[in-house]
Design a protein around this motif. Structure first.
Motif, PDB file in Angstrom:
ATOM      1  N   GLU A  49       0.830  -1.209   0.000  1.00 34.00           N
ATOM      2  CA  GLU A  49       0.000   0.000   0.000  1.00 34.00           C
ATOM      3  C   GLU A  49       0.865   1.261   0.000  1.00 34.00           C
ATOM      4  O   GLU A  49       0.549   2.240  -0.675  1.00 34.00           O
ATOM      5  CB  GLU A  49      -0.950  -0.006   1.208  1.00 34.00           C
ATOM      6  CG  GLU A  49      -2.033  -1.078   1.144  1.00 34.00           C
ATOM      7  CD  GLU A  49      -2.921  -0.932  -0.078  1.00 34.00           C
ATOM      8  OE1 GLU A  49      -3.511   0.150  -0.259  1.00 34.00           O
ATOM      9  OE2 GLU A  49      -3.014  -1.898  -0.873  1.00 34.00           O
ATOM     10  N   ILE A  50       1.953   1.246   0.766  1.00 35.26           N
ATOM     11  CA  ILE A  50       2.847   2.418   0.807  1.00 35.26           C
ATOM     12  C   ILE A  50       3.522   2.619  -0.551  1.00 35.26           C
ATOM     13  O   ILE A  50       3.637   3.749  -1.043  1.00 35.26           O
ATOM     14  CB  ILE A  50       3.907   2.256   1.927  1.00 35.26           C
ATOM     15  CG1 ILE A  50       3.234   2.375   3.302  1.00 35.26           C
ATOM     16  CG2 ILE A  50       5.025   3.294   1.787  1.00 35.26           C
ATOM     17  CD1 ILE A  50       4.130   2.037   4.468  1.00 35.26           C
ATOM     18  N   ASN A  51       3.928   1.516  -1.172  1.00 35.11           N
ATOM     19  CA  ASN A  51       4.595   1.636  -2.477  1.00 35.11           C
ATOM     20  C   ASN A  51       3.647   2.125  -3.574  1.00 35.11           C
ATOM     21  O   ASN A  51       4.083   2.702  -4.568  1.00 35.11           O
ATOM     22  CB  ASN A  51       5.241   0.308  -2.864  1.00 35.11           C
ATOM     23  CG  ASN A  51       6.508   0.038  -2.060  1.00 35.11           C
ATOM     24  OD1 ASN A  51       7.169   0.976  -1.599  1.00 35.11           O
ATOM     25  ND2 ASN A  51       6.856  -1.228  -1.877  1.00 35.11           N
ATOM     26  N   LYS A  52       2.353   1.923  -3.379  1.00 33.93           N
ATOM     27  CA  LYS A  52       1.373   2.439  -4.348  1.00 33.93           C
ATOM     28  C   LYS A  52       1.264   3.966  -4.283  1.00 33.93           C
ATOM     29  O   LYS A  52       0.850   4.600  -5.245  1.00 33.93           O
ATOM     30  CB  LYS A  52      -0.014   1.835  -4.073  1.00 33.93           C
ATOM     31  CG  LYS A  52      -0.168   0.380  -4.486  1.00 33.93           C
ATOM     32  CD  LYS A  52      -1.547  -0.127  -4.083  1.00 33.93           C
ATOM     33  CE  LYS A  52      -1.675  -1.632  -4.317  1.00 33.93           C
ATOM     34  NZ  LYS A  52      -2.956  -2.144  -3.786  1.00 33.93           N
ATOM     35  N   ILE A  53       1.622   4.551  -3.140  1.00 39.15           N
ATOM     36  CA  ILE A  53       1.516   6.006  -2.969  1.00 39.15           C
ATOM     37  C   ILE A  53       2.455   6.718  -3.938  1.00 39.15           C
ATOM     38  O   ILE A  53       2.122   7.748  -4.505  1.00 39.15           O
ATOM     39  CB  ILE A  53       1.861   6.418  -1.516  1.00 39.15           C
ATOM     40  CG1 ILE A  53       0.854   5.826  -0.540  1.00 39.15           C
ATOM     41  CG2 ILE A  53       1.921   7.942  -1.372  1.00 39.15           C
ATOM     42  CD1 ILE A  53       1.258   5.974   0.928  1.00 39.15           C
ATOM     43  N   GLY A  54       3.637   6.119  -4.142  1.00 35.51           N
ATOM     44  CA  GLY A  54       4.659   6.744  -4.974  1.00 35.51           C
ATOM     45  C   GLY A  54       5.524   7.667  -4.131  1.00 35.51           C
ATOM     46  O   GLY A  54       5.049   8.313  -3.200  1.00 35.51           O
ATOM     47  N   GLY A  55       6.835   7.709  -4.450  1.00 35.07           N
ATOM     48  CA  GLY A  55       7.746   8.564  -3.697  1.00 35.07           C
ATOM     49  C   GLY A  55       8.399   7.844  -2.542  1.00 35.07           C
ATOM     50  O   GLY A  55       9.601   7.974  -2.308  1.00 35.07           O
ATOM     51  N   TYR A  56       7.619   7.082  -1.807  1.00 34.36           N
ATOM     52  CA  TYR A  56       8.176   6.244  -0.753  1.00 34.36           C
ATOM     53  C   TYR A  56       8.649   4.926  -1.363  1.00 34.36           C
ATOM     54  O   TYR A  56       8.114   4.471  -2.376  1.00 34.36           O
ATOM     55  CB  TYR A  56       7.130   5.907   0.305  1.00 34.36           C
ATOM     56  CG  TYR A  56       6.545   7.075   1.047  1.00 34.36           C
ATOM     57  CD1 TYR A  56       7.238   7.673   2.098  1.00 34.36           C
ATOM     58  CD2 TYR A  56       5.272   7.543   0.736  1.00 34.36           C
ATOM     59  CE1 TYR A  56       6.677   8.731   2.806  1.00 34.36           C
ATOM     60  CE2 TYR A  56       4.706   8.599   1.429  1.00 34.36           C
ATOM     61  CZ  TYR A  56       5.407   9.186   2.465  1.00 34.36           C
ATOM     62  OH  TYR A  56       4.858  10.227   3.158  1.00 34.36           O
ATOM     63  N   TYR A  57       9.622   4.276  -0.668  1.00 33.82           N
ATOM     64  CA  TYR A  57      10.007   2.928  -1.082  1.00 33.82           C
ATOM     65  C   TYR A  57      10.089   2.050   0.161  1.00 33.82           C
ATOM     66  O   TYR A  57      11.026   2.150   0.947  1.00 33.82           O
ATOM     67  CB  TYR A  57      11.341   2.937  -1.826  1.00 33.82           C
ATOM     68  CG  TYR A  57      11.878   1.557  -2.173  1.00 33.82           C
ATOM     69  CD1 TYR A  57      11.018   0.492  -2.460  1.00 33.82           C
ATOM     70  CD2 TYR A  57      13.247   1.309  -2.207  1.00 33.82           C
ATOM     71  CE1 TYR A  57      11.501  -0.769  -2.773  1.00 33.82           C
ATOM     72  CE2 TYR A  57      13.751   0.059  -2.523  1.00 33.82           C
ATOM     73  CZ  TYR A  57      12.875  -0.986  -2.797  1.00 33.82           C
ATOM     74  OH  TYR A  57      13.357  -2.239  -3.104  1.00 33.82           O
ATOM     75  N   ALA A  58       9.076   1.231   0.360  1.00 35.92           N
ATOM     76  CA  ALA A  58       9.076   0.247   1.437  1.00 35.92           C
ATOM     77  C   ALA A  58       9.776  -1.002   0.904  1.00 35.92           C
ATOM     78  O   ALA A  58       9.233  -1.727   0.080  1.00 35.92           O
ATOM     79  CB  ALA A  58       7.647  -0.073   1.869  1.00 35.92           C
ATOM     80  N   PHE A  59      11.004  -1.209   1.353  1.00 35.49           N
ATOM     81  CA  PHE A  59      11.823  -2.257   0.745  1.00 35.49           C
ATOM     82  C   PHE A  59      11.740  -3.576   1.514  1.00 35.49           C
ATOM     83  O   PHE A  59      11.363  -3.613   2.683  1.00 35.49           O
ATOM     84  CB  PHE A  59      13.285  -1.795   0.598  1.00 35.49           C
ATOM     85  CG  PHE A  59      13.910  -1.208   1.836  1.00 35.49           C
ATOM     86  CD1 PHE A  59      14.585  -1.995   2.748  1.00 35.49           C
ATOM     87  CD2 PHE A  59      13.847   0.166   2.070  1.00 35.49           C
ATOM     88  CE1 PHE A  59      15.176  -1.451   3.870  1.00 35.49           C
ATOM     89  CE2 PHE A  59      14.441   0.731   3.194  1.00 35.49           C
ATOM     90  CZ  PHE A  59      15.108  -0.083   4.108  1.00 35.49           C
ATOM     91  N   ALA A  60      12.100  -4.645   0.815  1.00 38.11           N
ATOM     92  CA  ALA A  60      11.994  -5.984   1.414  1.00 38.11           C
ATOM     93  C   ALA A  60      13.010  -6.912   0.759  1.00 38.11           C
ATOM     94  O   ALA A  60      14.104  -6.489   0.377  1.00 38.11           O
ATOM     95  CB  ALA A  60      10.571  -6.518   1.281  1.00 38.11           C
ATOM     96  N   ASP A  61      12.630  -8.183   0.567  1.00 39.68           N
ATOM     97  CA  ASP A  61      13.602  -9.198   0.151  1.00 39.68           C
ATOM     98  C   ASP A  61      13.997  -9.107  -1.322  1.00 39.68           C
ATOM     99  O   ASP A  61      14.864  -9.859  -1.770  1.00 39.68           O
ATOM    100  CB  ASP A  61      13.100 -10.610   0.476  1.00 39.68           C
ATOM    101  CG  ASP A  61      11.749 -10.913  -0.136  1.00 39.68           C
ATOM    102  OD1 ASP A  61      11.108  -9.991  -0.664  1.00 39.68           O
ATOM    103  OD2 ASP A  61      11.329 -12.080  -0.073  1.00 39.68           O
ATOM    104  N   GLU A  62      13.417  -8.166  -2.081  1.00 41.95           N
ATOM    105  CA  GLU A  62      13.896  -7.972  -3.458  1.00 41.95           C
ATOM    106  C   GLU A  62      15.317  -7.413  -3.470  1.00 41.95           C
ATOM    107  O   GLU A  62      15.993  -7.440  -4.504  1.00 41.95           O
ATOM    108  CB  GLU A  62      12.945  -7.045  -4.236  1.00 41.95           C
ATOM    109  CG  GLU A  62      12.973  -5.580  -3.823  1.00 41.95           C
ATOM    110  CD  GLU A  62      12.113  -5.277  -2.607  1.00 41.95           C
ATOM    111  OE1 GLU A  62      12.112  -4.110  -2.174  1.00 41.95           O
ATOM    112  OE2 GLU A  62      11.444  -6.213  -2.090  1.00 41.95           O
ATOM    113  N   LEU A  63      15.782  -6.913  -2.325  1.00 45.12           N
ATOM    114  CA  LEU A  63      17.148  -6.374  -2.225  1.00 45.12           C
ATOM    115  C   LEU A  63      18.211  -7.469  -2.093  1.00 45.12           C
ATOM    116  O   LEU A  63      19.404  -7.195  -2.237  1.00 45.12           O
ATOM    117  CB  LEU A  63      17.262  -5.451  -1.005  1.00 45.12           C
ATOM    118  CG  LEU A  63      16.426  -4.165  -0.985  1.00 45.12           C
ATOM    119  CD1 LEU A  63      16.658  -3.438   0.341  1.00 45.12           C
ATOM    120  CD2 LEU A  63      16.793  -3.265  -2.151  1.00 45.12           C
TER     121      LEU A  63
END
Length: 486
Positions: free
Chosen positions: A298-312
């Motif tokens: 939901e946060i990543n849908k806002i745009g501008g923010y980046y809620a990061f996870a295991d894709e890193l």
């Protein structure tokens, strides 16, 4: 021999039994089950005060447990897959210090990442052990320190084969894990103990979907903050040991610094929380992961923010990622993480865990509600709309490689003088400077003060970070080693 049953909570059971006995107390604490302090009893509750009792035969003694505390520790060891578990009532800080002091005597070396919590460096000041710092990897886009690269650990071992131990963060505050299994095997091949700071990794022991825990990969000791994701009271923690580490010696080390008046409120909270995790931990943390995943999306849908996870994940410095963590990068909306933190608290009545220069962290647990998650997401969307600005001029890094000149102990106890921060460039610090949380030192005793470090400290202050560590409460002056000592 008692058969261990995770349905039991021996300390809670003993306290309930003791309360029913209606014993007349001519011992401490002086509030006498709350009767002597009516205002405190009204505030905390009669039940709480009646369980704030002293060590005695029916209730065992934390400094040398032989009955109910001993049984509770054995149950915790069984739940966490350890040889033994110690109940800690001085926080995970004392557990980290006990690990370092067990592994190293004065003058002996320990390999550790520089982005350790201050408690690890405090342990070096107390014990006189010598740090061999491994600079963590860094992610320039997010501006955060990562885990230790295996090759960097190999190099540190090659250069310091006499080191007694290696300390690993599992995970970092942001949820990032090193390749602990490989580093543990590497350390053991060279006769070194593996100590793991798992302040933020309690839940790793109760889910196959989460990164490996210290005990599961054969580490020797681990400090586990049960009060963070485990549900116990603040300041309660576990110290786990494994392999050939001596239970008796570790107990002696713990008793050098831990209180002799162990709180039964803290100990019973560890006991009850261990029972809850042992019986329901898997479903609890599955729910937490799902909540974190939903909120990230939901946060990543806002745009501008980046809620990061295991894709890193990159197989090394980001070997694994804690999927319960809601770590969010905010610089692309032109706000430092600490600025988002302050706006959420001051204008939206939302208290998150911490904000630093580039990121902020919202701590999600089983106690959260879906409604609260929606409120956080909508607040972040509104903050972007109201406060988003140009990102130019913002700092883009969280980690500065230190120039280590003296051991922390030598610098901390050396003759010192106090200088205004601006006049301290080139001198050697004899104290800490850090933003809390997360409590990772920007500057530690024994490190050279540089213009870059001072610029970063001032930037943190300007952005509203809560700065700590110096004798000067205003963080305007700093203690440095006298030049005659350099």
């Amino acid at each position: 021999m008692n058969i261990l049953s995770q349905q039991r909570a021996p300390i809670m059971e003993a306290l309930n039994k003791y309360k029913k006995m209606r014993v007349v107390p001519f011992d401490v604490p002086g509030h006498k089950r709350g009767r002597g302090n009516e205002e405190l009893t009204a505030f905390l509750g009669e039940n709480c005060m009646s369980f704030d009792v002293n060590s005695m035969k029916p209730l065992d003694n934390l400094i040398h447990p032989v009955s109910v505390i001993r049984e509770a520790e054995e149950l915790a060891a069984d739940a966490f897959g350890a040889k033994h578990a110690f109940f800690m009532v001085n926080g995970t800080t004392s557990a980290v210090q006990a690990m370092v002091m067990t592994a190293c005597k004065a003058g002996e070396k320990i390999i550790m990442p520089r982005n350790v919590h201050r408690s690890a460096i405090n342990a070096l000041i107390i014990s006189g052990a010598i740090p061999v710092y491994v600079n963590p990897g860094s992610n320039k886009e997010l501006g955060i320190p990562l885990g230790m690269a295996v090759e960097d650990v190999k190099q540190a071992i090659k250069e310091h084969p006499d080191a007694k131990a290696i300390l690993i963060n599992n995970p970092t505050y942001y949820g990032i894990c090193s390749n602990m299994k490989e580093i543990t095997a590497l350390a053991h091949r060279h006769g070194m103990l593996v100590l793991v700071d798992e302040a933020h990794g309690t839940h790793f022991y109760f889910s196959e979907e989460l990164p490996a825990s210290a005990m599961s990969v054969g580490a020797d000791m681990a400090a586990v903050s049960m009060h963070k994701s485990g549900g116990s009271l603040t300041q309660s923690s576990l110290l786990l040991i494994n392999n050939e580490v001596s239970e008796g010696y570790v107990r002696q080390i713990i008793n050098l610094t831990q209180t002799t008046s162990g709180s039964y409120l803290l100990m019973s909270s560890l006991d009850i929380s261990r029972k809850n995790l042992a019986l329901h931990g898997e479903e609890i943390f599955k729910k937490v992961m799902n909540m974190a995943r939903y909120t990230r999306e939901e946060i990543n849908k806002i745009g501008g923010y980046y809620a990061f996870a295991d894709e890193l994940k990159n197989g090394d410095t980001i070997y694994d990622f804690d999927l319960t963590k809601l770590s969010v990068h905010s610089l692309d909306i032109g706000l430092a993480g600490i600025e988002v933190y302050d706006i959420l608290r001051d204008e939206y009545d939302i208290q998150i865990e911490f904000g630093d220069i580039g990121n902020f962290l919202a701590y999600i647990s089983v106690g959260d509600r879906h409604l609260d998650l929606e409120r956080l997401v909508s607040a972040l969307a509104e903050i972007k709309r109201r406060y988003s600005t140009d990102k130019s001029g913002l700092f883009d890094h969280e980690y500065i490689k230190p120039q280590v000149v003296y051991t922390p102990q030598k610098a901390f106890y050396a003759p010192k003088e106090t200088l205004p921060m601006a006049q301290s460039v080139g001198r050697i610090s004899s104290e800490f400077v850090m933003a809390y949380p997360p409590g990772i030192p920007i500057l530690a005793p024994g490190e050279r003060i540089t213009g870059e470090i001072l610029e970063y400290i001032q930037y943190c202050k300007d952005k509203g970070s809560f700065m700590t560590g110096t004798e000067d409460r205003e963080i305007e002056h700093i203690n440095v080693v006298k030049e005659s000592e350099q």
